[in-house]
Design an enzyme around this catalytic site. Sequence first.
Site, PDB file in Angstrom:
ATOM      1  N   ILE A 116       0.883  -1.167   0.000  1.00 37.04           N
ATOM      2  CA  ILE A 116       0.000   0.000   0.000  1.00 37.04           C
ATOM      3  C   ILE A 116       0.919   1.214   0.000  1.00 37.04           C
ATOM      4  CG2 ILE A 116      -1.809   1.261   1.239  1.00 37.04           C
ATOM      5  CD1 ILE A 116      -2.748  -1.443   2.316  1.00 37.04           C
ATOM      6  N   HIS A 119      -0.105   5.078   1.516  1.00 34.61           N
ATOM      7  CA  HIS A 119      -0.158   5.472   2.933  1.00 34.61           C
ATOM      8  C   HIS A 119       1.100   4.970   3.630  1.00 34.61           C
ATOM      9  CE1 HIS A 119      -3.022   6.589   6.359  1.00 34.61           C
ATOM     10  NE2 HIS A 119      -1.844   6.363   6.934  1.00 34.61           N
ATOM     11  N   LEU A 120       1.868   5.896   4.136  1.00 36.15           N
ATOM     12  CA  LEU A 120       3.109   5.584   4.844  1.00 36.15           C
ATOM     13  C   LEU A 120       2.855   4.611   5.992  1.00 36.15           C
ATOM     14  CD1 LEU A 120       6.151   6.346   5.263  1.00 36.15           C
ATOM     15  CD2 LEU A 120       5.333   8.080   6.871  1.00 36.15           C
ATOM     16  N   HIS A 121       3.699   3.620   6.111  1.00 34.82           N
ATOM     17  CA  HIS A 121       3.627   2.694   7.245  1.00 34.82           C
ATOM     18  C   HIS A 121       4.996   2.052   7.445  1.00 34.82           C
ATOM     19  CE1 HIS A 121       2.572   0.395   3.628  1.00 34.82           C
ATOM     20  NE2 HIS A 121       3.062  -0.682   4.232  1.00 34.82           N
ATOM     21  N   GLN A 122       5.352   1.866   8.701  1.00 38.02           N
ATOM     22  CA  GLN A 122       6.625   1.241   9.056  1.00 38.02           C
ATOM     23  C   GLN A 122       6.376  -0.172   9.567  1.00 38.02           C
ATOM     24  OE1 GLN A 122      10.373   2.955  10.487  1.00 38.02           O
ATOM     25  NE2 GLN A 122       9.479   2.595  12.481  1.00 38.02           N
TER      26      GLN A 122
END
Length: 165
Positions: A116, A119-122
Site C-alpha cells: 500500500i 499510505h506511509l507505514h513502518q
Amino acid sequence: MQRLWAPHRMVYIADTHQPDEHDCPFCRAPSFDDAQSLIVHRGASAYVLLNLYPYNNGHLLVCPYRHISTYDEADAAEVAEIGALTQTAMRVVRETMDCQGFNIGMNQGAIAGAGIAAHLHQHIVPRWAADSNFFPIIAKTKSLPQLLGDVRQRIAAAWPVDPGP
C-alpha cells in the site's frame, strides 16, 4: 508438490489499485474498534496495528493517521511519534513474545515493494533464532503459530499507558 490453499489472499494479490484517502485501509482502520482493525495502540498522530498479512508472528505496522505516502511528507510530530511508537512496540513485543531481534523498515513507493504505497507505514517484524524452519523452504509457505486476534490482545494488554523511554 503439496498445496496449501488460502483463497482469502486473492483479494490482496489481485488488487493492484493503490488506494486514495477514500478507500485506504490505513485511513479506515481507526474508524473501527481496535479488535476488528487489529489496532494495539492509538497515539496522537499515529497508531500501531498488526499486519493482516504478516511475515512473522507479531508483525506490527506503525501508521500516521494522515494519508501521506512517503516519510519526507511526515511533519515533525508524526516523525517523532512514529519513532517513539516503534521503540515502544519493540519493547512490548520483546517482553510479550520473547523475540531476539527485529527487522524494521519502510517500503516507499510501489517500485520499492510497498503493498500500500499511498499510505506511509513502518514494518516492525520480530525475529527468533529458530523462526526459519523447513516450511518456507520446502512448502514456500510461512506458518504462524498464533491467531492475529490473540496476538493483538496480548500486545495491546502489555502496551504501557505512557509509551515514553
